[in-house]
Scaffold this active site. Sequence first.
Site, PDB file in Angstrom:
ATOM      1  N   SER A 259       5.023   3.607  12.616  1.00  0.00           N
ATOM      2  CA  SER A 259       4.640   4.839  11.925  1.00  0.00           C
ATOM      3  C   SER A 259       4.673   4.620  10.419  1.00  0.00           C
ATOM      4  O   SER A 259       5.740   4.405   9.825  1.00  0.00           O
ATOM      5  CB  SER A 259       5.592   5.977  12.301  1.00  0.00           C
ATOM      6  OG  SER A 259       5.356   7.075  11.448  1.00  0.00           O
TER       7      SER A 259
ATOM      8  N   HIS B 247       0.460   3.820  13.537  1.00  0.00           N
ATOM      9  CA  HIS B 247       0.578   5.259  13.795  1.00  0.00           C
ATOM     10  C   HIS B 247       0.503   5.972  12.445  1.00  0.00           C
ATOM     11  O   HIS B 247       1.257   5.660  11.528  1.00  0.00           O
ATOM     12  CB  HIS B 247       1.920   5.499  14.487  1.00  0.00           C
ATOM     13  CG  HIS B 247       2.192   6.904  14.881  1.00  0.00           C
ATOM     14  ND1 HIS B 247       1.715   7.452  16.054  1.00  0.00           N
ATOM     15  CD2 HIS B 247       2.912   7.891  14.272  1.00  0.00           C
ATOM     16  CE1 HIS B 247       2.140   8.705  16.158  1.00  0.00           C
ATOM     17  NE2 HIS B 247       2.859   9.000  15.087  1.00  0.00           N
TER      18      HIS B 247
ATOM     19  N   ASP C 108       0.602   9.506  10.590  1.00  0.00           N
ATOM     20  CA  ASP C 108       1.094  10.876  10.765  1.00  0.00           C
ATOM     21  C   ASP C 108       0.455  11.826   9.751  1.00  0.00           C
ATOM     22  O   ASP C 108       0.784  11.769   8.558  1.00  0.00           O
ATOM     23  CB  ASP C 108       2.606  10.909  10.556  1.00  0.00           C
ATOM     24  CG  ASP C 108       3.376  10.353  11.739  1.00  0.00           C
ATOM     25  OD1 ASP C 108       3.122  10.795  12.869  1.00  0.00           O
ATOM     26  OD2 ASP C 108       4.238   9.475  11.514  1.00  0.00           O
TER      27      ASP C 108
ATOM     28  N   MET D  98       0.205  15.588   8.412  1.00  0.00           N
ATOM     29  CA  MET D  98       0.933  16.868   8.440  1.00  0.00           C
ATOM     30  C   MET D  98       0.303  17.832   7.439  1.00  0.00           C
ATOM     31  O   MET D  98      -0.078  17.421   6.337  1.00  0.00           O
ATOM     32  CB  MET D  98       2.402  16.646   8.069  1.00  0.00           C
ATOM     33  CG  MET D  98       3.119  15.654   8.957  1.00  0.00           C
ATOM     34  SD  MET D  98       4.876  15.590   8.568  1.00  0.00           S
ATOM     35  CE  MET D  98       5.389  14.190   9.587  1.00  0.00           C
TER      36      MET D  98
ATOM     37  N   HIS E 171      -1.946  10.869  14.408  1.00  0.00           N
ATOM     38  CA  HIS E 171      -1.082  11.899  15.015  1.00  0.00           C
ATOM     39  C   HIS E 171      -1.232  13.162  14.168  1.00  0.00           C
ATOM     40  O   HIS E 171      -0.674  13.262  13.084  1.00  0.00           O
ATOM     41  CB  HIS E 171       0.372  11.398  15.038  1.00  0.00           C
ATOM     42  CG  HIS E 171       1.333  12.373  15.625  1.00  0.00           C
ATOM     43  ND1 HIS E 171       2.695  12.198  15.550  1.00  0.00           N
ATOM     44  CD2 HIS E 171       1.146  13.543  16.308  1.00  0.00           C
ATOM     45  CE1 HIS E 171       3.307  13.207  16.165  1.00  0.00           C
ATOM     46  NE2 HIS E 171       2.391  14.045  16.603  1.00  0.00           N
TER      47      HIS E 171
ATOM     48  N   MET F 135      -0.413  16.506  13.173  1.00  0.00           N
ATOM     49  CA  MET F 135       0.552  17.616  13.179  1.00  0.00           C
ATOM     50  C   MET F 135      -0.024  18.708  12.283  1.00  0.00           C
ATOM     51  O   MET F 135       0.475  19.015  11.198  1.00  0.00           O
ATOM     52  CB  MET F 135       1.917  17.102  12.705  1.00  0.00           C
ATOM     53  CG  MET F 135       2.581  16.217  13.757  1.00  0.00           C
ATOM     54  SD  MET F 135       3.884  15.179  13.103  1.00  0.00           S
ATOM     55  CE  MET F 135       2.897  13.830  12.461  1.00  0.00           C
TER      56      MET F 135
ATOM     57  N   MET G 283       7.164  13.938  22.031  1.00  0.00           N
ATOM     58  CA  MET G 283       7.966  13.973  20.800  1.00  0.00           C
ATOM     59  C   MET G 283       9.444  13.994  21.176  1.00  0.00           C
ATOM     60  O   MET G 283       9.896  14.882  21.900  1.00  0.00           O
ATOM     61  CB  MET G 283       7.645  15.217  19.977  1.00  0.00           C
ATOM     62  CG  MET G 283       6.284  15.249  19.314  1.00  0.00           C
ATOM     63  SD  MET G 283       5.933  13.882  18.175  1.00  0.00           S
ATOM     64  CE  MET G 283       7.273  13.995  16.989  1.00  0.00           C
TER      65      MET G 283
ATOM     66  N   ASP H 249       7.594   9.244  20.498  1.00  0.00           N
ATOM     67  CA  ASP H 249       7.595   9.264  19.036  1.00  0.00           C
ATOM     68  C   ASP H 249       8.784  10.071  18.521  1.00  0.00           C
ATOM     69  O   ASP H 249       8.927  11.252  18.847  1.00  0.00           O
ATOM     70  CB  ASP H 249       6.281   9.908  18.552  1.00  0.00           C
ATOM     71  CG  ASP H 249       6.108   9.841  17.040  1.00  0.00           C
ATOM     72  OD1 ASP H 249       6.840   9.084  16.371  1.00  0.00           O
ATOM     73  OD2 ASP H 249       5.196  10.553  16.545  1.00  0.00           O
TER      74      ASP H 249
HETATM   75  C1  DX5 Z   1       7.637  12.751  13.044  1.00  0.00           C
HETATM   76  C2  DX5 Z   1       6.512  11.748  13.123  1.00  0.00           C
HETATM   77  C3  DX5 Z   1       6.976  10.407  13.600  1.00  0.00           C
HETATM   78  C4  DX5 Z   1       7.930   9.749  12.635  1.00  0.00           C
HETATM   79  C5  DX5 Z   1       8.788   8.788  13.359  1.00  0.00           C
HETATM   80  O1  DX5 Z   1       7.153  13.999  12.773  1.00  0.00           O
HETATM   81  O2  DX5 Z   1       5.514  12.176  14.016  1.00  0.00           O
HETATM   82  O3  DX5 Z   1       5.889   9.538  13.870  1.00  0.00           O
HETATM   83  O4  DX5 Z   1       7.269   9.102  11.593  1.00  0.00           O
HETATM   84  O5  DX5 Z   1       9.752   8.311  12.477  1.00  0.00           O
HETATM   85  P1  DX5 Z   1      11.146   7.779  12.982  1.00  0.00           P
HETATM   86  O6  DX5 Z   1      10.866   6.608  13.867  1.00  0.00           O
HETATM   87  O7  DX5 Z   1      11.859   7.424  11.730  1.00  0.00           O
HETATM   88  O8  DX5 Z   1      11.806   8.894  13.742  1.00  0.00           O
HETATM   89 ZN    ZN Z   2       4.096  10.654  14.706  1.00  0.00          ZN
END
Ligand code: DX5
Ligand code: ZN
Length: 228
Positions: free
Chosen positions: A14, A39, A41, A43, A72, A74, A143, A181
Amino acid sequence: MTSESDNNVRIAASLLAADFSQLGREIKSLNDGGCDEIHFDVMDGAFVPNITFGAPVLEWIRPLTSLPIDIHMMVQEPARFIDDFARVGADHFTVHAEACAHLHATVQSIKAAGMRAGVALNPGTPVSALDEILPDIDRVLVMTVNPGYGGQAFIGGQLAKIAALAEQLPWRADGADLAVDGGVKVDTAPGCVEAGASLLISGTGIFNHPDGVIAGLAALRAAVNDAG
Ligand code: DX5
Ligand code: ZN
């Protein structure tokens, strides 16, 4: 560096935990360290309380790796961004069941745009949220933290959800991924593998390793292999 675990469980890094002043170097380490997937992320500050990055950043990093990249999302109503990410080379596009009013239509749009379709479930969302869509999707992402931040503690109660999804053949027999994740590190990875996960996503477990990214990947790979 091996890029495959003995048990075919793959590892995704990630980028949320990467050093963004050195993003090119971090991605080179993932390439060299045998990472299986990247990955990414996204947001929006609405579905989750944090804001990260979007398709323009993917456009910069896409030429730096041939690894598959999973977006991903979010983000509320992520279907608004399917074409943007497809255009700049995303391979997988994973949306939250909780964020889509028209999940079935969104999944079809992702596939029509040439990407593999994933659906993520928050810790508070039951497996039954996927009952009508499971045969259509290429990936379920469980998750194991509440989304929004890296570095949170793994929620062990989610292992039962992973195991329940792993049992739902023929969904898995089609080659669909069961991804986990959040809080995935050397101590939590074996339990995920034993529960039936096929893809482990880790941010701080890889990027914050004291000996660097390549050592972080190797340590996680060893933990996955130890799970048998
Ligand atoms: C959280 C993200 C994850 C995050 C994981 O909202 O979707 O992908 O980056 O990070 P770690 O492995 O540090 O929990
Ligand atoms: Zn993620």
